[in-house]
Design a protein around this motif. Structure first.
Motif, mmCIF file in Angstrom:
data_model
loop_
_atom_site.group_PDB
_atom_site.id
_atom_site.type_symbol
_atom_site.label_atom_id
_atom_site.label_comp_id
_atom_site.label_asym_id
_atom_site.label_seq_id
_atom_site.Cartn_x
_atom_site.Cartn_y
_atom_site.Cartn_z
ATOM 1 N N SER A 167 -0.501 -44.169 2.063
ATOM 2 C CA SER A 167 0.001 -45.377 1.398
ATOM 3 C C SER A 167 0.432 -46.431 2.409
ATOM 4 O O SER A 167 0.231 -47.626 2.202
ATOM 5 C CB SER A 167 1.172 -45.024 0.477
ATOM 6 N N LEU A 168 1.022 -45.979 3.530
ATOM 7 C CA LEU A 168 1.470 -46.913 4.570
ATOM 8 C C LEU A 168 0.277 -47.615 5.207
ATOM 9 O O LEU A 168 0.307 -48.834 5.438
ATOM 10 C CB LEU A 168 2.272 -46.155 5.625
ATOM 11 N N MET A 169 -0.786 -46.867 5.509
ATOM 12 C CA MET A 169 -1.975 -47.476 6.107
ATOM 13 C C MET A 169 -2.649 -48.440 5.137
ATOM 14 O O MET A 169 -3.130 -49.510 5.526
ATOM 15 C CB MET A 169 -2.961 -46.397 6.540
ATOM 16 N N LEU A 170 -2.663 -48.064 3.854
ATOM 17 C CA LEU A 170 -3.216 -48.942 2.828
ATOM 18 C C LEU A 170 -2.405 -50.235 2.759
ATOM 19 O O LEU A 170 -2.964 -51.338 2.665
ATOM 20 C CB LEU A 170 -3.207 -48.228 1.476
ATOM 21 N N MET A 171 -1.071 -50.114 2.820
ATOM 22 C CA MET A 171 -0.210 -51.292 2.788
ATOM 23 C C MET A 171 -0.455 -52.174 4.006
ATOM 24 O O MET A 171 -0.492 -53.404 3.904
ATOM 25 C CB MET A 171 1.263 -50.861 2.747
ATOM 26 N N SER A 172 -0.618 -51.566 5.165
ATOM 27 C CA SER A 172 -0.856 -52.330 6.386
ATOM 28 C C SER A 172 -2.120 -53.182 6.261
ATOM 29 O O SER A 172 -2.121 -54.365 6.602
ATOM 30 C CB SER A 172 -0.978 -51.381 7.573
ATOM 31 N N MET A 173 -3.198 -52.585 5.737
ATOM 32 C CA MET A 173 -4.451 -53.327 5.599
ATOM 33 C C MET A 173 -4.341 -54.444 4.568
ATOM 34 O O MET A 173 -4.859 -55.539 4.765
ATOM 35 C CB MET A 173 -5.592 -52.367 5.246
ATOM 36 N N THR A 174 -3.666 -54.182 3.446
ATOM 37 C CA THR A 174 -3.540 -55.214 2.418
ATOM 38 C C THR A 174 -2.648 -56.366 2.896
ATOM 39 O O THR A 174 -2.913 -57.533 2.577
ATOM 40 C CB THR A 174 -2.973 -54.638 1.108
ATOM 41 N N LEU A 175 -1.608 -56.048 3.689
ATOM 42 C CA LEU A 175 -0.750 -57.112 4.211
ATOM 43 C C LEU A 175 -1.512 -57.991 5.198
ATOM 44 O O LEU A 175 -1.341 -59.214 5.220
ATOM 45 C CB LEU A 175 0.482 -56.522 4.900
ATOM 46 N N VAL A 176 -2.356 -57.372 6.014
ATOM 47 C CA VAL A 176 -3.153 -58.157 6.967
ATOM 48 C C VAL A 176 -4.100 -59.090 6.221
ATOM 49 O O VAL A 176 -4.271 -60.256 6.597
ATOM 50 C CB VAL A 176 -3.938 -57.225 7.917
ATOM 51 N N THR A 177 -4.715 -58.617 5.149
ATOM 52 C CA THR A 177 -5.606 -59.475 4.369
ATOM 53 C C THR A 177 -4.824 -60.556 3.632
ATOM 54 O O THR A 177 -5.249 -61.701 3.534
ATOM 55 C CB THR A 177 -6.419 -58.653 3.350
ATOM 56 N N TYR A 178 -3.635 -60.204 3.126
ATOM 57 C CA TYR A 178 -2.822 -61.169 2.382
ATOM 58 C C TYR A 178 -2.320 -62.290 3.298
ATOM 59 O O TYR A 178 -2.260 -63.455 2.902
ATOM 60 C CB TYR A 178 -1.629 -60.452 1.741
ATOM 61 N N LEU A 179 -1.959 -61.940 4.526
ATOM 62 C CA LEU A 179 -1.385 -62.919 5.447
ATOM 63 C C LEU A 179 -2.428 -63.570 6.347
ATOM 64 O O LEU A 179 -2.076 -64.307 7.266
ATOM 65 C CB LEU A 179 -0.308 -62.248 6.314
ATOM 66 N N SER A 180 -3.710 -63.311 6.097
ATOM 67 C CA SER A 180 -4.752 -63.915 6.933
ATOM 68 C C SER A 180 -4.791 -65.419 6.696
ATOM 69 O O SER A 180 -4.441 -65.922 5.630
ATOM 70 C CB SER A 180 -6.122 -63.294 6.612
ATOM 71 N N ARG A 181 -5.262 -66.142 7.727
ATOM 72 C CA ARG A 181 -5.217 -67.603 7.677
ATOM 73 C C ARG A 181 -6.227 -68.179 6.696
ATOM 74 O O ARG A 181 -6.012 -69.233 6.134
ATOM 75 C CB ARG A 181 -5.480 -68.175 9.077
ATOM 76 N N GLY A 182 -7.341 -67.506 6.502
ATOM 77 C CA GLY A 182 -8.384 -68.041 5.639
ATOM 78 C C GLY A 182 -8.321 -67.484 4.225
ATOM 79 O O GLY A 182 -7.268 -67.146 3.699
ATOM 80 N N SER A 183 -9.494 -67.367 3.601
ATOM 81 C CA SER A 183 -9.598 -66.868 2.240
ATOM 82 C C SER A 183 -9.233 -65.382 2.185
ATOM 83 O O SER A 183 -9.694 -64.591 3.012
ATOM 84 C CB SER A 183 -11.030 -67.074 1.737
ATOM 85 N N GLN A 184 -8.418 -65.010 1.183
ATOM 86 C CA GLN A 184 -8.055 -63.597 1.056
ATOM 87 C C GLN A 184 -9.262 -62.762 0.637
ATOM 88 O O GLN A 184 -9.391 -61.608 1.041
ATOM 89 C CB GLN A 184 -6.925 -63.422 0.044
ATOM 90 N N LEU A 185 -10.142 -63.345 -0.168
ATOM 91 C CA LEU A 185 -11.343 -62.626 -0.597
ATOM 92 C C LEU A 185 -12.200 -62.268 0.614
ATOM 93 O O LEU A 185 -12.706 -61.150 0.733
ATOM 94 C CB LEU A 185 -12.136 -63.476 -1.589
ATOM 95 N N LYS A 186 -12.355 -63.227 1.533
ATOM 96 C CA LYS A 186 -13.135 -62.958 2.752
ATOM 97 C C LYS A 186 -12.464 -61.872 3.602
ATOM 98 O O LYS A 186 -13.139 -61.015 4.173
ATOM 99 C CB LYS A 186 -13.284 -64.246 3.570
ATOM 100 N N ALA A 187 -11.133 -61.930 3.677
ATOM 101 C CA ALA A 187 -10.407 -60.921 4.454
ATOM 102 C C ALA A 187 -10.579 -59.529 3.848
ATOM 103 O O ALA A 187 -10.748 -58.539 4.564
ATOM 104 C CB ALA A 187 -8.927 -61.287 4.530
#
Length: 497
Positions: free
Chosen positions: A149-169
């Motif tokens: 769950s922690l690793m899943l959260m880490s990946m989703t946070l990186v995509t959520y906080l990415s500078r561009g489109s979240q869909l692309k992330a």
């Protein structure tokens, strides 16, 4: 082991002749990379990574870490002298640093940037020394479901906080997970996605991928591109700040250091967002906000301190939880994995020489950078004059040698070139490579913990929602994925009406 005893053991590693030599090489190369616009820490570490596999893990990590925070130091030089950021996090330093240089205050600007970086680096290392062991002892309570769950959260946070489109992330993260599953299955030993290609049976290595995504793609992107480099021709004087400069800079340095460290601990934020937040905070708190953008020394001191504190904070989740905060930390995690070392709560117990040696070397590296940075500024000015037509072929040569020497396998060179072209296309179409690298590194561990969890529960997925910590991480992951959709609903209503 307590923090004081641990850091004493760490200095016994860092202050050896070998430790000092590797630390010096790392910070010197890092400063050079920071000075040269367009390379950045990820590309530099990807180039140096193969060269570190011939030495022991502690020396390797000391050099790579020195390279990372050395880049953060060096990036301010070009921002102030040339108005071109040496790396992305130094963009904010251009706003006031270059204006100070044009007013004949290049010396104080460079001096405040160097001293602010040293102060923030020291604060960050102290925070790392005390916070990482606390997190690691807490993480010993984790089982396979919590890690999944922690690793899943880490990946989703990186995509959520990415500078561009979240869909692309998210697409990049999904692709990274697929790439991480290539090779022989760890349980059944059956080949997956190998298509009878022998090179793929061992999986796709992190080194050729990152060298392609960050090294080769950078060269391809800059082929034919021209950068107007107006290098400051006036003499640089008065590198040591005056008493007035100190009065104006002291509080911004302190605030930037604290803000940067705590933002660096959070996965995915990165130094770029942190430095902009620091600049905005200093402008809001200033009695003369109108001076920002026209040569305010606070606009250099705060973001530069924040930038370097982020670099120290990034090591906290990587060392204590085994979760990389960004692409650079993912590479360092991959380097440890190649040595057969698993970063996380057991790292302090099983490999204290690596953990404490790395932290102690950061103290030593900060002192080295302060001593190196100011006297070498005239040399860096000359380095800035190297034509890109000479610089980039040399980088390309390092990429080719590094990828081949890893396993003496031409297949790794082909993989590097493939991801180089792919990385060029990603940048062309504004896809961020960081989620892909993070998912590539975490993917195999994510799969292992998922399988272990299901073995424990005999195939029952409820194990992930019956354990409190696992539920908490999953809730954060779901929120990060659903929040953008909730923000999108009002816009959809407006378009349908």
């Amino acid at each position: 082991m307590d923090a004081i005893g641990g850091i004493i053991q760490g200095f016994a590693v860092a202050l050896t002749l070998k430790g000092l030599a590797f630390c010096f090489i790392g910070v010197l190369l890092g400063t050079l990379v920071g000075v040269l616009p367009g390379i950045g820490p990820a590309a530099a570490i990807s180039l140096l990574l193969p060269a570190t596999f011939r030495t022991d893990p502690a020396s390797s990590m000391i050099m790579l870490a020195g390279l990372y925070y050395g880049v953060m130091y060096g990036g301010s030089t070009t921002s102030i002298l040339v108005n071109i950021p040496g790396e992305a996090a130094s963009v904010v330093t251009c706003f006031d640093g270059y204006q100070m240089a044009r007013q004949g205050k290049a010396g104080p600007a460079l001096g405040v940037a160097a001293l602010g970086s040293f102060f923030a680096g020291t604060v960050g290392v102290i925070g790392l020394m005390f916070l990482a062991p606390l997190l690691a002892s807490f993480a010993l309570l984790f089982g396979a479901p919590e890690y999944f769950s922690l690793m899943l959260m880490s990946m989703t946070l990186v995509t959520y906080l990415s500078r561009g489109s979240q869909l692309k992330a998210l697409m990049m993260a999904a692709l990274g997970l697929i790439l991480g599953s290539i090779g022989l299955d760890a349980v059944t030993a059956k080949p997956r996605f190998t298509y009878d290609i022998l090179v793929l049976r061992d999986g796709i290595g992190i080194v050729p991928v990152v060298m392609g995504l960050f090294g080769i793609s950078e060269i391809l992107q800059n082929v034919g591109a021209t950068m107007d480099r107006e290098i400051l021709k006036s003499k640089i004087e008065h590198l040591l700040p005056t008493r007035k400069d100190w009065q104006d800079s002291a509080m911004p340095m302190a605030r930037g250091s604290l803000l940067g460290f705590f933002l660096g601990v959070l996965p995915g934020l990165g130094p770029v967002i942190a430095t902009f937040l620091s600049y905005g905070m200093e402008k809001r708190l200033s009695k003369h906000p109108e001076k920002f953008g026209s040569g305010a020394i606070e606009g250099v001191a705060g973001p530069e301190a924040c930038n370097n504190a982020v670099a120290s904070g990034n090591f906290v989740p990587m060392l204590s939880l085994g979760i990389p905060a960004n692409a650079v930390m993912a590479m360092l995690l991959g380097a440890l994995a190649i040595y057969g070392i698993q970063p996380g709560p057991l790292l302090i117990k099983e490999h204290p020489n690596i953990f404490w040696g790395l932290i102690a070397s950061m103290y030593v590296g900060n002192v080295m950078l302060l001593i190196l940075n100011l006297p070498l500024i005239p040399l860096w000015v000359q380095v800035l004059k190297i034509p890109y037509g000479i610089l980039y072929p040399v980088i390309l040569l390092f990429c080719l040698i590094g990828s081949y020497s890893l396993n003496n396998n031409i297949g790794d060179v082909i993989i590097m070139w493939f991801f180089g072209v792919f990385g060029f296309l990603l940048k062309k179409f504004q896809f961020e490579p960081a989620p892909l690298v993070l998912a590539l590194v975490l993917g195999p561990m994510l799969e292992d913990n998922l399988r272990q969890s299901l073995i424990i529960s005999q195939g029952n997925f409820s194990i992930f929602i019956t354990r409190p910590l696992s539920v908490a991480f999953l809730v954060v992951s779901a929120s990060a994925l659903l929040f953008p959709l909730l923000k999108l609903r009002p816009r959809l209503r407006e378009t349908t009406e």
